[in-house]
Motif scaffolding. Structure first.
Motif, PDB file in Angstrom:
ATOM      1  N   UNK A 288      -8.263   4.477   1.091  1.00  0.00           N
ATOM      2  CA  UNK A 288      -8.638   3.214   0.053  1.00  0.00           C
ATOM      3  C   UNK A 288      -8.396   3.990  -1.311  1.00  0.00           C
ATOM      4  N   UNK A 289      -8.591   4.994  -1.484  1.00  0.00           N
ATOM      5  CA  UNK A 289      -8.212   5.453  -3.072  1.00  0.00           C
ATOM      6  C   UNK A 289      -6.684   5.806  -3.241  1.00  0.00           C
ATOM      7  N   UNK A 290      -5.981   6.127  -2.045  1.00  0.00           N
ATOM      8  CA  UNK A 290      -4.691   6.152  -2.399  1.00  0.00           C
ATOM      9  C   UNK A 290      -3.933   4.914  -2.130  1.00  0.00           C
ATOM     10  N   UNK A 291      -4.402   3.983  -1.590  1.00  0.00           N
ATOM     11  CA  UNK A 291      -3.895   2.384  -1.628  1.00  0.00           C
ATOM     12  C   UNK A 291      -4.257   1.900  -2.892  1.00  0.00           C
ATOM     13  N   UNK A 292      -5.202   2.106  -3.601  1.00  0.00           N
ATOM     14  CA  UNK A 292      -5.479   1.514  -5.009  1.00  0.00           C
ATOM     15  C   UNK A 292      -4.597   2.197  -5.838  1.00  0.00           C
ATOM     16  N   UNK A 293      -4.290   3.467  -5.701  1.00  0.00           N
ATOM     17  CA  UNK A 293      -3.334   4.518  -6.753  1.00  0.00           C
ATOM     18  C   UNK A 293      -1.749   3.656  -6.444  1.00  0.00           C
ATOM     19  N   UNK A 294      -1.480   3.767  -5.309  1.00  0.00           N
ATOM     20  CA  UNK A 294      -0.426   3.071  -4.904  1.00  0.00           C
ATOM     21  C   UNK A 294      -0.052   1.718  -5.428  1.00  0.00           C
ATOM     22  N   UNK A 295      -1.015   0.831  -5.530  1.00  0.00           N
ATOM     23  CA  UNK A 295      -0.899  -0.535  -5.665  1.00  0.00           C
ATOM     24  C   UNK A 295      -0.867  -0.384  -7.372  1.00  0.00           C
ATOM     25  N   UNK A 296      -1.437   0.506  -7.827  1.00  0.00           N
ATOM     26  CA  UNK A 296      -1.390   0.442  -9.722  1.00  0.00           C
ATOM     27  C   UNK A 296      -0.036   0.916  -9.829  1.00  0.00           C
ATOM     28  N   UNK A 297       0.349   1.857  -9.096  1.00  0.00           N
ATOM     29  CA  UNK A 297       1.667   2.418  -9.521  1.00  0.00           C
ATOM     30  C   UNK A 297       2.784   1.568  -9.347  1.00  0.00           C
ATOM     31  N   UNK A 298       2.905   0.473  -8.116  1.00  0.00           N
ATOM     32  CA  UNK A 298       3.601  -0.473  -8.023  1.00  0.00           C
ATOM     33  C   UNK A 298       3.566  -1.355  -8.941  1.00  0.00           C
ATOM     34  N   UNK A 299       2.480  -2.123  -9.347  1.00  0.00           N
ATOM     35  CA  UNK A 299       2.164  -3.023 -10.347  1.00  0.00           C
ATOM     36  C   UNK A 299       2.992  -2.605 -11.739  1.00  0.00           C
ATOM     37  N   UNK A 300       2.755  -1.324 -12.096  1.00  0.00           N
ATOM     38  CA  UNK A 300       3.171  -0.664 -13.361  1.00  0.00           C
ATOM     39  C   UNK A 300       4.743  -0.781 -13.530  1.00  0.00           C
ATOM     40  N   UNK A 301       5.169  -0.234 -12.189  1.00  0.00           N
ATOM     41  CA  UNK A 301       6.675  -0.270 -11.908  1.00  0.00           C
ATOM     42  C   UNK A 301       7.193  -1.609 -12.023  1.00  0.00           C
TER      43      UNK A 301
END
Length: 130
Positions: free
Chosen positions: A92-105
């Motif tokens: 879950x921690x990695x998924x939140x990080x990856x989702x945040x990175x995708x949203x910023x991108x």
């Protein structure tokens, strides 16, 4: 747990009548190697092109894996790595990080496209739509 020295189930999967004759088995192995090499080479050619390059390469490795122990070991190693990566991606921690990175991108790309359209207008390239 599998280790590198665990060789259970490795070896030739050629039919028994082929294994019984040394020249026939050698020809079988050469044929498997040649077909696997062609598939892997095709996969390498697909890498820079839009297409399933890695999938084709692993398909060639799977062909080699029907006959060669070294290819079976490489496939076992790759399977362990992919399983480990999938387990990490499900964290879950990695998924939140990856989702945040995708949203910023997506936001950054949207802003850049908006700035481009604001500066140069929305003109289609190469005279399309004239």
């Amino acid at each position: 747990m599998n280790t590198e020295s665990d060789d259970t189930g490795l070896g030739s999967r050629a039919p028994e009548f082929i294994k019984a004759s040394r020249p026939l088995h050698l020809g079988w192995r050469v044929g498997v190697f040649a077909v696997g090499l062609a598939v892997v080479a095709g996969g390498i050619l697909l890498l820079p092109l839009p297409g399933p390059g890695w999938l084709v390469i692993f398909g060639g490795m799977a062909l080699w894996g029907t006959e060669f122990v070294w290819a079976q070991r490489v496939l076992r190693w790759a399977k362990r790595r992919v399983t480990e990566a999938a387990r990490k991606a499900a964290d879950p921690k990695a998924r939140r990080r990856n989702t945040a990175i995708a949203a910023v991108t997506v936001v950054i790309i949207g802003v850049l496209v908006g700035l481009y359209v604001w500066q140069f207008g929305a003109v289609l390239p190469w005279g399309i739509g004239r």
